[in-house]
Motif scaffolding. Sequence first.
Motif, PDB file in Angstrom:
ATOM      1  N   TYR A  21       9.754  11.122   1.017  1.00 51.72           N
ATOM      2  CA  TYR A  21       8.753  11.759   0.144  1.00 51.72           C
ATOM      3  C   TYR A  21       8.255  12.981   0.882  1.00 51.72           C
ATOM      4  N   VAL A  26      10.803   7.392   4.630  1.00 51.84           N
ATOM      5  CA  VAL A  26      10.429   5.998   4.414  1.00 51.84           C
ATOM      6  C   VAL A  26      11.585   5.076   4.779  1.00 51.84           C
ATOM      7  N   ARG A  55      12.948  -0.459  -5.499  1.00 50.69           N
ATOM      8  CA  ARG A  55      13.016   0.610  -6.510  1.00 50.69           C
ATOM      9  C   ARG A  55      14.380   1.301  -6.491  1.00 50.69           C
ATOM     10  N   GLN A  88       5.192  -5.399  -7.773  1.00 48.56           N
ATOM     11  CA  GLN A  88       4.158  -5.893  -6.874  1.00 48.56           C
ATOM     12  C   GLN A  88       2.802  -5.956  -7.580  1.00 48.56           C
ATOM     13  N   GLU A 174       6.897  -9.583  -4.023  1.00 47.74           N
ATOM     14  CA  GLU A 174       5.770 -10.481  -3.763  1.00 47.74           C
ATOM     15  C   GLU A 174       5.345 -11.203  -5.039  1.00 47.74           C
TER      16      GLU A 174
ATOM     17  N   ALA B 147      -2.231   6.836  -4.388  1.00 49.16           N
ATOM     18  CA  ALA B 147      -0.949   6.785  -5.102  1.00 49.16           C
ATOM     19  C   ALA B 147       0.233   6.918  -4.157  1.00 49.16           C
TER      20      ALA B 147
HETATM   21  N1  LIG Z   1       4.637   9.135  -3.656  1.00 53.29           N
HETATM   22  C1  LIG Z   1       4.626   8.953  -2.325  1.00 53.29           C
HETATM   23  N2  LIG Z   1       4.355  10.004  -1.514  1.00 53.29           N
HETATM   24  C2  LIG Z   1       4.310   9.842  -0.172  1.00 53.29           C
HETATM   25  N3  LIG Z   1       4.516   8.675   0.439  1.00 53.29           N
HETATM   26  C3  LIG Z   1       4.802   7.587  -0.291  1.00 53.29           C
HETATM   27  C4  LIG Z   1       4.869   7.685  -1.725  1.00 53.29           C
HETATM   28  N4  LIG Z   1       5.164   6.459  -2.180  1.00 53.29           N
HETATM   29  C5  LIG Z   1       5.269   5.640  -1.106  1.00 53.29           C
HETATM   30  N5  LIG Z   1       5.053   6.315   0.039  1.00 53.29           N
HETATM   31  C6  LIG Z   1       5.099   5.781   1.400  1.00 53.29           C
HETATM   32  O1  LIG Z   1       6.241   4.987   1.525  1.00 53.29           O
HETATM   33  C7  LIG Z   1       6.013   3.947   2.442  1.00 53.29           C
HETATM   34  C8  LIG Z   1       6.634   2.676   1.920  1.00 53.29           C
HETATM   35  O2  LIG Z   1       5.970   2.222   0.760  1.00 53.29           O
HETATM   36  P1  LIG Z   1       6.372   0.835   0.082  1.00 53.29           P
HETATM   37  O3  LIG Z   1       5.520   0.668  -1.100  1.00 53.29           O
HETATM   38  O4  LIG Z   1       7.836   0.803  -0.097  1.00 53.29           O
HETATM   39  O5  LIG Z   1       5.947  -0.169   1.225  1.00 53.29           O
HETATM   40  P2  LIG Z   1       6.060  -1.760   1.235  1.00 53.29           P
HETATM   41  O6  LIG Z   1       6.998  -2.120   2.319  1.00 53.29           O
HETATM   42  O7  LIG Z   1       6.334  -2.269  -0.106  1.00 53.29           O
HETATM   43  O8  LIG Z   1       4.599  -2.165   1.695  1.00 53.29           O
HETATM   44  P3  LIG Z   1       3.660  -3.399   1.186  1.00 53.29           P
HETATM   45  O9  LIG Z   1       4.125  -4.618   1.827  1.00 53.29           O
HETATM   46  O10 LIG Z   1       2.315  -2.992   1.673  1.00 53.29           O
HETATM   47  O11 LIG Z   1       3.769  -3.422  -0.290  1.00 53.29           O
HETATM   48  C9  LIG Z   1       4.531   3.854   2.640  1.00 53.29           C
HETATM   49  O12 LIG Z   1       4.248   4.217   3.983  1.00 53.29           O
HETATM   50  C10 LIG Z   1       3.941   4.856   1.688  1.00 53.29           C
HETATM   51  O13 LIG Z   1       2.901   5.548   2.317  1.00 53.29           O
END
Ligand SMILES: Nc1ncnc2c1ncn2[C@@H]1O[C@H](COP(=O)(O)OP(=O)(O)OP(=O)(O)O)[C@@H](O)[C@H]1O
Lengths: 262, 262, 337, 271, 271
Positions: A21, A26, A55, A88, A174, B147
């Motif tokens: 992003y 990520v 996703r 989620q 989750e 977001a």
């Molecule tokens: N639109 C965006 N712009 C910038 N960063 C993003 C965006 N969407 C997600 N991220 C970043 O991507 C990373 C991964 O997010 P993700 O939702 O996949 O984490 P996760 O492993 O599902 O965490 P959790 O267990 O807390 O749900 C995070 O650090 C988040 O800050």
Amino acid sequence: MGPWRKPLSTLLSLRNVWVEYGDRIVIEKLSLDIAAQSFVSVVGPSGAGKSSFLRLILGQEAPSQGRILLDGEPLTPECGPDRGVVFQRYSVFPHLSVLRNTMFGLECPKAPFSARLFGSARKAAREEAVAMLEAVGLGHSLDLYPAQMSGGMQQRLAIAQALVMRPRILLLDEPFGALDPGIRADMHALITKLWRDYQLTIVMVTHDIREAFSLGTRVLTLDKRRHDPHAPHRFGATVVYDLPLDKKEQLALAEQRSITVD
Amino acid sequence: MGPWRKPLSTLLSLRNVWVEYGDRIVIEKLSLDIAAQSFVSVVGPSGAGKSSFLRLILGQEAPSQGRILLDGEPLTPECGPDRGVVFQRYSVFPHLSVLRNTMFGLECPKAPFSARLFGSARKAAREEAVAMLEAVGLGHSLDLYPAQMSGGMQQRLAIAQALVMRPRILLLDEPFGALDPGIRADMHALITKLWRDYQLTIVMVTHDIREAFSLGTRVLTLDKRRHDPHAPHRFGATVVYDLPLDKKEQLALAEQRSITVD
Amino acid sequence: SGPSNEAPKPKSEFNIGWSIYAGWMPWPYAQQAGIVKKWADKYGIKINIVQVNDYVESVNQYTAGKLDGVTVANMDALTIPAAGGKDTSAIIVGDYSNGNDGVMLKGSDDLKAIKGQSVNLVELSVSHYLLARALNSVGMKLTDVKTVNTADADIVGAFASPDVKAAVAWNPQLSVMKGQAGAHEVFSSADIPGEILDLLCVDTATLKANPKLGKALAGIWYETVALMQRKDAEGQKARAAMAKLAGATPENFDSQLSTTYLYSDPKAAVAAADSPKLVTTMTLVRDFSFSKGLFNGATSADAVGMAFPGGKTLGDAQNVTLRFDDSFMKMAADGKL
Amino acid sequence: MRWVNRHVRRGEGVLLGALPILLAVLAYLVAAAQRHAQNPADKILPLPGKMADSMAALLFDADPLSGQLVFWADTLASLERLGLGIGIATLMALVVGLALGALPPVRATFGPLVTGIAVIPPIALLPILFIALGLGETAKVALIVIGIAPVMIRDITAHVSSLPREQIIKAQTLGASSWQVIIRVALPQAMPRLFHAVRLALGPAWVFLISAEAIASDVGLGYRIFLVRRYLSMDVILPYVAWIALLAIVMDLALTFVNRRMFPWAHGESH
Amino acid sequence: MRWVNRHVRRGEGVLLGALPILLAVLAYLVAAAQRHAQNPADKILPLPGKMADSMAALLFDADPLSGQLVFWADTLASLERLGLGIGIATLMALVVGLALGALPPVRATFGPLVTGIAVIPPIALLPILFIALGLGETAKVALIVIGIAPVMIRDITAHVSSLPREQIIKAQTLGASSWQVIIRVALPQAMPRLFHAVRLALGPAWVFLISAEAIASDVGLGYRIFLVRRYLSMDVILPYVAWIALLAIVMDLALTFVNRRMFPWAHGESH
Ligand SMILES: Nc1ncnc2c1ncn2[C@@H]1O[C@H](COP(=O)(O)OP(=O)(O)OP(=O)(O)O)[C@@H](O)[C@H]1O
Ligand SMILES: Nc1ncnc2c1ncn2[C@@H]1O[C@H](COP(=O)(O)OP(=O)(O)OP(=O)(O)O)[C@@H](O)[C@H]1O
Ligand SMILES: [Mg+2]
Ligand SMILES: [Mg+2]
């Protein structure tokens, strides 16, 4: 569930996939094969990229680099009834009652124009939906709207909505997080049964390590391999552990669990 | 935490409280005293009325019957900085960055007109907020908007936002549900420390029985006492178990937990 | 009667409203050319010539007291301010429409063909009056046609629509409508000369308290009209400037002027104001207005009184609210300004 | 790929968007050519050459008396009125909308009044308006304000009052007073919607501007349109309307751009 | 108790809401009395008695020419035009708004065109409208539609295109095609917003109706207002405007009521 599922053909493969992003990386250099009819549990720290990973498979997001293959074909960034999902944040249709939310998936494929069923087809769909809702414990809340339900009830509705479709690939983020231990155990049994009966392929994100091991045939850990303490977003997560489980281990864990908690 | 907290004065009392939505009875004849500086864990099945119970104490909803007293005075259906809350669906301000979300509570009381701080006051607030964000593991995400964050990160932000205020009464609705075990353990330590240091009174809803017992000084189970299988909404939930815990039990459980999981 | 119980004090600044019409274009031209300032300075007052794009609104503003004077047609002076109880003096009879208003038909050049048709026009205006007079001339009544109220700015566009077969309008719109294929003018104000008069009206009380205003206005008017009537380059320049102000080409503007009978000589204007024919005209106009219910709910056509030069009155002599005042035109005729 | 998923790249988007507009222009040209074939003096659908000639005079020839270039003087006058009108309406929408949206007693008291004002067609009351405010600039600006502000106020009110209750509660647990809830929670979240409301109000604002200029004015785009309408000079009206449309579209794009820039949180893809 | 938390009960609400309206009426009466003290024949702010007299004639006395009761004939004609205009505009907003909001390629192609149409002031192009549609009822209804539909379309488009992406994805995993996403996910969720959009469009719709009736008409509330405006008969204009306001408020309340009834899910307190 058992080892006879293991050597099955590869359903999904990710080849050197990156998700970025802006300048925030990520997921980094993720390569992975997922076999058909496997039950993959994904664990990892909060913010690692587990939801982003789901996703990707869902086709909601395209990787910034790399390729994703489904049955050997490049995955179109689009999803159909072959993939089911529980997000989620429980996302159900706010304008439909519990029953209509669940029937939605049964109506769409059968009524291409009106997306509504009538007469006996409708009755059949309704019965199927009610059966599924009873299985998730919402049999008495058929006419509520999502805004009238508790968090856990919405979560269960989202699960019922996805399960009633029996998709080839089921993506769960989750799914049982907001449920109490009793209902959670029921759900585990339900999902295991459906997985076995309909030969689904399931990818499930969870924070409950025991759940990950007791349900999955394979546990993936997503995390960063490298850390820059001053700019943590410069490195992405990838698979740091990948444990295939055989049946015995699972059973043992499952038993241990039922002793400790119930 | 320990038994010396037990005989403290009653902070909150609920007297014969009912919550109804239309003809749907959610909470029925609930009478309860909560002592100052206690840590009350609330468990119960999904949809029982736990969140509704918290909303009552928060003053977000008024009971349809019965009275709620705070320090012996009737509770106004309005909440102030004496009560802090983490909602079940992480609700943070979408238009503020992580840092500004956390500083919000520090700015409001000190700048009645502009609700913004400047100069050294701002620097102090910023430092306090950053310290709290580091404690919840968001030290590197100060400038992200909600977001752009994962579910768990938003949850942690909501926790930091509430904790930085050190409210007299802290209401937590499944605060750690979306967190991985590592961060969850850090959070347990953090909340216990704050509870002890600032003599907070905490009411926490959780689905994790072990968490309920390891953190709480008292565990309440909310559930229906009676069931009408054909019209389940005709009866509401009330407290079916009320277990005061003494320190020993807690320690034992906490130790058992650290052995089993970590 | 009179509108006020306290006489307005003398003041030094006045607003005169005007709207676009061939016979009124001298006013803005005089403003731009400095003639207004010249005369106002002479009498030690200040006069603002204010354009109101919408004719009806200009008269409304005058009635409401926002303007001290306004350019208006005789029928509207009677039915709007005078019938509304505002004591009004017509101090300049500028011109009469001599073909500036006309009844247009598509597909026939015979007025009788109008029977039973829908006629688009500004209802309750001089167009309506002209239509009534036209029908009268061929033995028909207003009930023989159906009228559709149409805004004056839109009437050209409306007449271009195939739906519309008959319309009544004034210039400059009329000149454009005449240019349309298959359109015929079947009746015009040239057939009833002197009945549609274009006036400059001023609030009577203001005028009484400030006679200088009347003198200055008369001075401005006759100097400007004399200038524009000149056949030399000066006159042509003035007319071209007025054409531009009216949004027309000089040729088009000249053709509009040719159907306007300008009383450029103040003597002629005085004669017109003094003539008994004015009383006859105003009788026709007020009877028409009354029959259309324009006298503010009055029960008789006599309810609104009018005064003419020489002490003649028409209607209720106790309630005179429209006065034809020739005194300033006389001063101009006698060179006493 | 399903149509709901087909995303259009920027360059493609511009091309696609230009297509129907070009088609509309083409359709006009064909219709105009046809009418001119029948009647070479047709005034209703003038040919481009005629429009260019007429506009050149307004664009480049100074008015002999006032020394102004008519077209630019019109544009300036109209933009000034429009800017003032929209500015005041926006400010009112923000202040009144926030108060009505965030404070239930204020909403109960003044909501019906705002609804009443919103549904009264201001052009029916023009005489009163001009009498009360004179024939100067005030009345024209006021007509724009009265015309567009109530809709904007009601939109902002609805938006603010449907902010999640949790956010208001949360802000109060963080020590915020009503005033602080308004300026720190409601105001910033109302801003993107306000930009949207201004964009939607642009069209009506031009309508009211033109109506006001049609009645009492001596300069302005609407004045000119109504002036030459008496002569059915579509060769002036159409370029003027196109110019108005262009100005409005530029404003629309500018608002969209500023909105995205200033409030990234409201436009980021959420998930 | 903080003002953000003060909820107003229904009965109180009606009372509070009536207050400023009553005050406005009172202010009018005082101003009118003052003007009449100075000039008993004042036309601008007529006294209630005069209004009642004038209205009685229009309400109860049949027009000698047509034999109709003028007021009721006007009301009927206007409501018919308004209903048609709003109905068509609403339908267009729904259909076009859904297509534009849900299908990005359609939005890219027709979005700029809709914006263009939205910002072109229709009253500037009346001559073209007359040629295309004549001067009958069609043109009047069309003016209303052109006046309000673009804003409504843009509003619905914005609403639909900001539906959470998850919902669209979710629907597709449940087997929905683009068409099914539109009719089962986007359409029902656009409906409450459509009702809101119609409510906001009521004011502008009346404006365009009155403009249309002012241009060319022989019956209708706007026709009557513009006709008697020539004689500054505020004693007729004011009751007519009040009647329009009343009709509009009744429509507004009816829309609010139906909206709440038909779409309870959109109005239930969520938590
Ligand atoms: N639109 C965006 N712009 C910038 N960063 C993003 C965006 N969407 C997600 N991220 C970043 O991507 C990373 C991964 O997010 P993700 O939702 O996949 O984490 P996760 O492993 O599902 O965490 P959790 O267990 O807390 O749900 C995070 O650090 C988040 O800050
Ligand atoms: N607005 C409403 N209208 C009708 N019923 C409602 C409404 N809000 C909540 N309920 C009902 O109240 C009950 C309790 O809801 P609550 O959110 O308190 O449950 P909970 O114990 O927090 O459950 P969970 O563990 O799933 O979060 C639920 O059965 C729900 O259906
Ligand atoms: Mg996640
Ligand atoms: Mg809950």
